[in-house]
Design an enzyme around this catalytic site. Structure first.
Site, PDB file in Angstrom:
ATOM      1  N   LEU C  75    -165.478  37.741  47.698  1.00 55.34           N
ATOM      2  CA  LEU C  75    -164.267  37.156  48.357  1.00 55.34           C
ATOM      3  C   LEU C  75    -164.946  36.282  49.391  1.00 55.34           C
ATOM      4  CD1 LEU C  75    -162.101  40.287  48.694  1.00 55.34           C
ATOM      5  CD2 LEU C  75    -162.160  38.365  47.072  1.00 55.34           C
ATOM      6  N   CYS C  76    -166.016  35.930  49.146  1.00 56.96           N
ATOM      7  CA  CYS C  76    -166.824  34.593  50.133  1.00 56.96           C
ATOM      8  C   CYS C  76    -166.407  33.381  49.850  1.00 56.96           C
ATOM      9  CB  CYS C  76    -168.298  35.153  49.889  1.00 56.96           C
ATOM     10  SG  CYS C  76    -169.369  34.709  51.302  1.00 56.96           S
ATOM     11  N   HIS C  77    -166.200  32.582  50.907  1.00 56.56           N
ATOM     12  CA  HIS C  77    -165.774  31.233  50.658  1.00 56.56           C
ATOM     13  C   HIS C  77    -167.083  30.464  50.527  1.00 56.56           C
ATOM     14  CE1 HIS C  77    -162.411  32.712  53.185  1.00 56.56           C
ATOM     15  NE2 HIS C  77    -161.629  31.778  52.672  1.00 56.56           N
ATOM     16  N   MET C 115    -172.813  35.992  55.897  1.00 55.30           N
ATOM     17  CA  MET C 115    -173.269  36.625  54.808  1.00 55.30           C
ATOM     18  C   MET C 115    -174.205  35.899  53.986  1.00 55.30           C
ATOM     19  SD  MET C 115    -171.124  39.117  54.715  1.00 55.30           S
ATOM     20  CE  MET C 115    -171.964  39.694  53.399  1.00 55.30           C
ATOM     21  N   GLU C 116    -174.288  34.486  54.189  1.00 56.76           N
ATOM     22  CA  GLU C 116    -175.592  33.623  53.843  1.00 56.76           C
ATOM     23  C   GLU C 116    -177.021  34.160  54.106  1.00 56.76           C
ATOM     24  OE1 GLU C 116    -172.698  32.507  54.294  1.00 56.76           O
ATOM     25  OE2 GLU C 116    -171.951  31.654  52.466  1.00 56.76           O
ATOM     26  N   ASP C 130    -190.629  43.119  44.384  1.00 60.56           N
ATOM     27  CA  ASP C 130    -191.033  42.590  43.108  1.00 60.56           C
ATOM     28  C   ASP C 130    -192.321  42.430  43.162  1.00 60.56           C
ATOM     29  OD1 ASP C 130    -190.281  42.187  40.262  1.00 60.56           O
ATOM     30  OD2 ASP C 130    -190.469  39.692  40.976  1.00 60.56           O
TER      31      ASP C 130
END
Lengths: 160, 160, 160, 160, 160, 160
Positions: C75-77, C115-116, C130
């Protein structure tokens, strides 16, 4: 000129220049429906209430697909969506029941968001197909179209 | 159990385990059509012959979309497509003309390719919409469905 | 209303309307750390000086992941990042050493970039995992959180 | 040689050759948790029962992210997942409550699926953060790690 | 038939059927070079030793691009790479210096990996351009080609 | 400072801050060519007229690749392209013929679009390679470079 703006004067595909168009608020609403057996719709309805939330998953798929539109439609301009909403209407009937999906998309930019609303509609309906295909391979998608659009030089459009 | 395999016994969505299914050759054929004004179809036909190749662009969009299916449909397994082909049938009529699109997809793997064939069909038709929307906003997509599938434990399916 | 803005009044997920919010400068800073054996950190340190640049690869992975945030978080723009920077702090200790990663992200737009910054932090740390997992499968990621954010109607936030 | 297989003998990053490794069944289980205010967890619990399904959205985000792992982690081999499942455990406590997320991933191939399980865990937890951040910006992600892996030449690993 | 296998008998683009081809080990090696001012190469060399690792970033970009090949080249089959390696050769000269990039790619599958090796080469060289363009906008990319390929029915190819 | 803006003062890669740069109209033009046997060019020419439209497919690939630039080039800022156009020039000669590809890209934003124009050029040429490699594996790509750029603080650049 034939009116197909995605081709230049020599008939070659291009991404149309929108650099001179002002950024305005744009809204588009698209819709479509998937027809299914009445028993399939019953499963979907049961899932919404209790478990197996077909429509919840399909809604997320549609919203995410709206954000991928310019990656899918070759000549579509990338744009920053400011809103996406997916609504469902359950239409039980016999022998063919349906789910109708209606998507609203908005942006502030130089191009419209019809393709975003339509892409979200298509992927939402396809996700319903995917989630129910184990019990109903014959589902059919119909009536996918633009309901309305607003904003931009060409003005508003409302489907007849 | 309600038969919706994309949910586990507690009703939660999951990507179904296909690790025990053998890799076999899978084929799926899907179809759909877009309705438009007769004059829009005339533009498409003219473009194929001379310039402004709407169907050529739409075909590429569909083939590329087939490869993105597992990125679009949340619970779809990723798979390596071994073939994708997109066919068109032009259906001039008055007042409503149509383009029918039929997609064949194949893989060798543990899961079917219905979703790949359907996704390619949807994006092909949407690309036609995108390329012609400047002259015909009222185009509608109908009759998107699986025609046949072959391979895998559940055997062949042919649409009635 | 329960305050969870990603759901509408009927509880359905949607991408919130930000069309009325002005485009302002936004900054977010997130952090997180990965714990590892002291000998693993020694390998990372050696690599930075000579060869095998674990942190250089992880930094690139984090910056690229920041650009994929709206593709990952449903739901992130989507937004156009104007800056991303990834900093590392090596914390040698015995028996558990750590690498701390801190990401700053900026945009000019109607929504924040928390969020970024968080996504870049997570993928940076995962890439360290990794690249070192062949010698240390027991690494653990902890303390991933927002440090501060600025810009926008809700004003500044600084972690306590 | 320092044991970091993602670098060649001269210290340059590469995607390791797995062409000689047989395709075997691989399973990995990863976990992680997000800490939050007790009132935030109460909202999540209410949503699951009634409306605003935070965990349902986060689960889909995690499953989709598992499929993007090789696109996010630079030296990760692409592989065809055969199963992904995301489980949640709600841990109400005062003053800090938590949601624990545990992801199982499987494939049949020459490389393991630890990174897929860990990536799904991270994006699932981040999506919970995104959906609840309007009410609780101070949420923290902790304890992201591999629980177990099976299959392949290096044999099984179980976290101590 | 004109020998262009990406078109069917009626001249329409398709993704060629490789379902009957056995999965064999495939190797391709591609190369290309970017020409620049001698002072630009000097900056790159300094960066490798001390700071500003242009080639390290470009190598990661190339490896990641190899994994996106089927997403970029419309009729390319998706495949699971088993190895990618990027080598650089610095060629100082006056007045034009160069960096040569050589990429090896491998898979086990029904189709070759030439496009993966070439795509990685192109994006590696472009990333060098991006990172040095602030000091040298006139850099040029030349001599991008396939050096050799092995495996598959058509046998080995070695550039003359 | 060495002038390589993609590294910070300590030599670490970052996505440069462009938050203070005004959004202005930006144009970049890039070019490149692919050399081939005269008979290969003859096939391409025949295809344009009749069937097997190599250049039509390559043009679409290039336009779509322009939209993926920030996903491919690690430190490239995402931006919203307002125009992309791909032109071809056929250069028959003996024994080496060529196709030259020239791409124009535009945006309104704080950063230039050189990388978008160059990426589109590279992927367009690679797609020509892919579509003709069955008849001519020895094709070579040369002379990929920026022709001109306009807009932004650094002003216009025109290749000498």
């Amino acid at each position: 000129m034939n009116g197909l703006t995605h081709f230049d004067a020599s008939g070659q595909a291009h991404m149309v220049d929108v650099g001179d168009k002002p950024a305005t608020r744009r809204l588009a609403v698209a819709t479509g429906r998937i027809d299914m057996q009445a028993s399939t719709l019953a499963l979907i309805e049961a899932g919404n209430a209790k478990k197996g939330d077909v429509l919840g998953v399909a809604r997320i798929a549609g919203i995410m697909a709206a954000k991928k539109t310019s990656d899918l439609i070759p000549l579509c301009h990338p744009l920053a969506l400011t809103r996406v909403a997916v609504e469902f209407e359950l239409m039980p009937a016999s022998p063919i029941s349906s789910v109708r999906c209606t998507v609203s998309a908005e942006t502030i930019g130089p191009t419209g968001v019809e393709m975003e609303a339509l892409t979200a509609t298509q992927i939402t309906l396809l996700t319903i197909y995917d989630m129910c295909k184990a019990v109903d391979r014959g589902m059919q998608i119909h009536d996918v179209r633009l309901l309305e659009k607003h904003g931009g030089k060409s003005g508003s459009y409302t489907a007849p």
